[in-house]
Design a protein around this motif. Structure first.
Motif, PDB file in Angstrom:
ATOM      1  N   LYS A  20       6.387  27.973  -8.572  1.00 53.13           N
ATOM      2  CA  LYS A  20       7.225  27.081  -9.374  1.00 53.13           C
ATOM      3  C   LYS A  20       6.826  27.089 -10.847  1.00 53.13           C
ATOM      4  CE  LYS A  20       8.267  24.008  -5.569  1.00 53.13           C
ATOM      5  NZ  LYS A  20       8.150  22.652  -5.048  1.00 53.13           N
ATOM      6  N   GLY A  21       5.653  27.577 -11.162  1.00 51.31           N
ATOM      7  CA  GLY A  21       5.255  27.741 -12.552  1.00 51.31           C
ATOM      8  C   GLY A  21       4.392  26.635 -13.120  1.00 51.31           C
ATOM      9  N   THR A  22       4.596  25.399 -12.719  1.00 46.84           N
ATOM     10  CA  THR A  22       3.791  24.305 -13.265  1.00 46.84           C
ATOM     11  C   THR A  22       3.171  23.510 -12.128  1.00 46.84           C
ATOM     12  OG1 THR A  22       5.765  22.920 -13.371  1.00 46.84           O
ATOM     13  CG2 THR A  22       5.138  24.043 -15.382  1.00 46.84           C
ATOM     14  N   LYS A  23       2.051  22.884 -12.421  1.00 46.28           N
ATOM     15  CA  LYS A  23       1.361  22.053 -11.432  1.00 46.28           C
ATOM     16  C   LYS A  23       1.248  20.634 -11.980  1.00 46.28           C
ATOM     17  CE  LYS A  23      -2.496  24.296 -10.912  1.00 46.28           C
ATOM     18  NZ  LYS A  23      -3.740  24.861 -10.429  1.00 46.28           N
ATOM     19  N   TYR A  24       1.484  19.665 -11.126  1.00 46.58           N
ATOM     20  CA  TYR A  24       1.396  18.266 -11.502  1.00 46.58           C
ATOM     21  C   TYR A  24       0.421  17.554 -10.569  1.00 46.58           C
ATOM     22  CZ  TYR A  24       5.597  19.111 -14.241  1.00 46.58           C
ATOM     23  OH  TYR A  24       6.494  19.588 -15.151  1.00 46.58           O
ATOM     24  N   SER A  25      -0.172  16.485 -11.058  1.00 47.09           N
ATOM     25  CA  SER A  25      -1.076  15.698 -10.221  1.00 47.09           C
ATOM     26  C   SER A  25      -0.839  14.215 -10.466  1.00 47.09           C
ATOM     27  CB  SER A  25      -2.536  16.053 -10.521  1.00 47.09           C
ATOM     28  OG  SER A  25      -2.871  15.651 -11.833  1.00 47.09           O
ATOM     29  N   PHE A  26      -1.304  13.422  -9.541  1.00 46.66           N
ATOM     30  CA  PHE A  26      -1.226  11.962  -9.654  1.00 46.66           C
ATOM     31  C   PHE A  26      -2.617  11.431  -9.980  1.00 46.66           C
ATOM     32  CE2 PHE A  26       2.488  12.909  -7.109  1.00 46.66           C
ATOM     33  CZ  PHE A  26       3.445  12.086  -7.667  1.00 46.66           C
ATOM     34  N   ASP A  27      -3.054  11.654 -11.213  1.00 42.82           N
ATOM     35  CA  ASP A  27      -4.368  11.172 -11.639  1.00 42.82           C
ATOM     36  C   ASP A  27      -4.417   9.661 -11.536  1.00 42.82           C
ATOM     37  OD1 ASP A  27      -5.274  13.720 -12.180  1.00 42.82           O
ATOM     38  OD2 ASP A  27      -4.716  13.647 -14.288  1.00 42.82           O
ATOM     39  N   GLY A  28      -5.491   9.162 -10.962  1.00 44.92           N
ATOM     40  CA  GLY A  28      -5.678   7.723 -10.848  1.00 44.92           C
ATOM     41  C   GLY A  28      -5.169   7.131  -9.551  1.00 44.92           C
ATOM     42  N   ALA A  29      -4.432   7.894  -8.753  1.00 42.33           N
ATOM     43  CA  ALA A  29      -3.897   7.353  -7.500  1.00 42.33           C
ATOM     44  C   ALA A  29      -5.022   6.975  -6.539  1.00 42.33           C
ATOM     45  CB  ALA A  29      -2.946   8.346  -6.844  1.00 42.33           C
ATOM     46  N   GLU A  30      -6.003   7.848  -6.388  1.00 37.27           N
ATOM     47  CA  GLU A  30      -7.114   7.557  -5.484  1.00 37.27           C
ATOM     48  C   GLU A  30      -7.927   6.364  -5.973  1.00 37.27           C
ATOM     49  OE1 GLU A  30      -9.141  11.279  -5.250  1.00 37.27           O
ATOM     50  OE2 GLU A  30      -7.793  12.031  -3.684  1.00 37.27           O
ATOM     51  N   ASP A  31      -8.112   6.260  -7.279  1.00 35.67           N
ATOM     52  CA  ASP A  31      -8.847   5.115  -7.830  1.00 35.67           C
ATOM     53  C   ASP A  31      -8.084   3.812  -7.588  1.00 35.67           C
ATOM     54  OD1 ASP A  31     -10.871   6.787  -8.756  1.00 35.67           O
ATOM     55  OD2 ASP A  31      -9.914   7.054 -10.704  1.00 35.67           O
ATOM     56  N   ALA A  32      -6.762   3.844  -7.730  1.00 38.73           N
ATOM     57  CA  ALA A  32      -5.948   2.647  -7.488  1.00 38.73           C
ATOM     58  C   ALA A  32      -6.030   2.233  -6.031  1.00 38.73           C
ATOM     59  CB  ALA A  32      -4.496   2.905  -7.878  1.00 38.73           C
ATOM     60  N   ILE A  33      -5.992   3.195  -5.133  1.00 39.64           N
ATOM     61  CA  ILE A  33      -6.087   2.885  -3.698  1.00 39.64           C
ATOM     62  C   ILE A  33      -7.462   2.321  -3.375  1.00 39.64           C
ATOM     63  CG2 ILE A  33      -6.125   3.902  -1.389  1.00 39.64           C
ATOM     64  CD1 ILE A  33      -3.968   5.897  -2.447  1.00 39.64           C
ATOM     65  N   ARG A  34      -8.513   2.974  -3.873  1.00 40.04           N
ATOM     66  CA  ARG A  34      -9.885   2.512  -3.613  1.00 40.04           C
ATOM     67  C   ARG A  34     -10.100   1.091  -4.120  1.00 40.04           C
ATOM     68  NH1 ARG A  34     -12.267   6.403  -5.801  1.00 40.04           N
ATOM     69  NH2 ARG A  34     -12.660   7.600  -3.914  1.00 40.04           N
ATOM     70  N   ALA A  35      -9.629   0.803  -5.328  1.00 36.64           N
ATOM     71  CA  ALA A  35      -9.819  -0.534  -5.907  1.00 36.64           C
ATOM     72  C   ALA A  35      -9.117  -1.599  -5.078  1.00 36.64           C
ATOM     73  CB  ALA A  35      -9.308  -0.561  -7.345  1.00 36.64           C
ATOM     74  N   ARG A  36      -7.904  -1.308  -4.632  1.00 34.28           N
ATOM     75  CA  ARG A  36      -7.168  -2.290  -3.818  1.00 34.28           C
ATOM     76  C   ARG A  36      -7.836  -2.508  -2.468  1.00 34.28           C
ATOM     77  NH1 ARG A  36      -2.456  -4.931  -5.904  1.00 34.28           N
ATOM     78  NH2 ARG A  36      -2.356  -4.097  -7.989  1.00 34.28           N
ATOM     79  N   ILE A  37      -8.292  -1.430  -1.842  1.00 34.80           N
ATOM     80  CA  ILE A  37      -8.962  -1.568  -0.545  1.00 34.80           C
ATOM     81  C   ILE A  37     -10.232  -2.398  -0.698  1.00 34.80           C
ATOM     82  CG2 ILE A  37     -10.244  -0.287   1.219  1.00 34.80           C
ATOM     83  CD1 ILE A  37      -8.088   1.893   0.992  1.00 34.80           C
ATOM     84  N   GLU A  38     -10.997  -2.143  -1.751  1.00 38.09           N
ATOM     85  CA  GLU A  38     -12.226  -2.914  -1.983  1.00 38.09           C
ATOM     86  C   GLU A  38     -11.931  -4.379  -2.271  1.00 38.09           C
ATOM     87  OE1 GLU A  38     -14.232  -0.705  -5.053  1.00 38.09           O
ATOM     88  OE2 GLU A  38     -14.942   0.822  -3.633  1.00 38.09           O
ATOM     89  N   ALA A  39     -10.713  -4.675  -2.760  1.00 32.78           N
ATOM     90  CA  ALA A  39     -10.308  -6.062  -3.038  1.00 32.78           C
ATOM     91  C   ALA A  39      -9.666  -6.724  -1.812  1.00 32.78           C
ATOM     92  CB  ALA A  39      -9.341  -6.094  -4.217  1.00 32.78           C
ATOM     93  N   GLY A  40      -9.684  -6.024  -0.675  1.00 29.18           N
ATOM     94  CA  GLY A  40      -9.185  -6.632   0.554  1.00 29.18           C
ATOM     95  C   GLY A  40      -7.761  -6.268   0.943  1.00 29.18           C
ATOM     96  N   TRP A  41      -7.141  -5.356   0.224  1.00 34.94           N
ATOM     97  CA  TRP A  41      -5.784  -4.918   0.543  1.00 34.94           C
ATOM     98  C   TRP A  41      -5.832  -3.756   1.530  1.00 34.94           C
ATOM     99  CZ3 TRP A  41      -1.415  -7.308  -1.270  1.00 34.94           C
ATOM    100  CH2 TRP A  41      -1.605  -8.228  -2.306  1.00 34.94           C
ATOM    101  N   GLU A  42      -4.767  -3.600   2.296  1.00 32.83           N
ATOM    102  CA  GLU A  42      -4.615  -2.464   3.202  1.00 32.83           C
ATOM    103  C   GLU A  42      -3.575  -1.516   2.613  1.00 32.83           C
ATOM    104  OE1 GLU A  42      -2.845  -1.505   7.642  1.00 32.83           O
ATOM    105  OE2 GLU A  42      -3.326  -3.568   7.113  1.00 32.83           O
ATOM    106  N   PHE A  43      -3.920  -0.221   2.538  1.00 29.87           N
ATOM    107  CA  PHE A  43      -2.972   0.771   2.042  1.00 29.87           C
ATOM    108  C   PHE A  43      -2.015   1.119   3.172  1.00 29.87           C
ATOM    109  CE2 PHE A  43      -1.889   5.335   1.443  1.00 29.87           C
ATOM    110  CZ  PHE A  43      -1.103   5.185   0.315  1.00 29.87           C
ATOM    111  N   CYS A  44      -0.708   0.984   2.921  1.00 31.12           N
ATOM    112  CA  CYS A  44       0.307   1.207   3.956  1.00 31.12           C
ATOM    113  C   CYS A  44       1.047   2.526   3.801  1.00 31.12           C
ATOM    114  CB  CYS A  44       1.319   0.060   3.938  1.00 31.12           C
ATOM    115  SG  CYS A  44       0.580  -1.523   4.287  1.00 31.12           S
ATOM    116  N   GLY A  45       1.010   3.121   2.623  1.00 37.22           N
ATOM    117  CA  GLY A  45       1.722   4.372   2.404  1.00 37.22           C
ATOM    118  C   GLY A  45       2.319   4.410   1.014  1.00 37.22           C
ATOM    119  N   PHE A  46       3.309   5.290   0.846  1.00 37.65           N
ATOM    120  CA  PHE A  46       3.935   5.413  -0.469  1.00 37.65           C
ATOM    121  C   PHE A  46       5.432   5.622  -0.314  1.00 37.65           C
ATOM    122  CE2 PHE A  46       3.180   9.764   0.699  1.00 37.65           C
ATOM    123  CZ  PHE A  46       4.242  10.472   0.162  1.00 37.65           C
TER     124      PHE A  46
END
Length: 68
Positions: A20-46
């Motif tokens: 496809k020629g270009t690559k994209y990433s979701f920088d910060g997604a893992e950090d956002a999930i980790r922070a929410r889980i540590e704050a007592g939230w459950e990750f349900c999906g996207f």
């Protein structure tokens, strides 16, 4: 009763590759999930909110829940 929250994450250009020629990433997604889980939230999906003409996800919403 459950409380639900959404966190939007947008992809960003991270380089060029074959195919496809270009690559994209979701920088910060893992950090956002980790922070929410540590704050007592459950990750349900996207939920894909925006896609490119190639079918790749541009913006997604991370879904979290916890007891109210």
């Amino acid at each position: 009763m459950k409380r639900v929250e959404f966190v939007q994450v947008k992809s960003g250009l991270c380089g060029y590759g074959l195919g496809k020629g270009t690559k994209y990433s979701f920088d910060g997604a893992e950090d956002a999930i980790r922070a929410r889980i540590e704050a007592g939230w459950e990750f349900c999906g996207f939920i894909p909110l925006e896609t490119r003409g190639t079918g790749d996800i541009e913006t997604m919403s991370l879904v979290f829940q916890r007891d109210a």
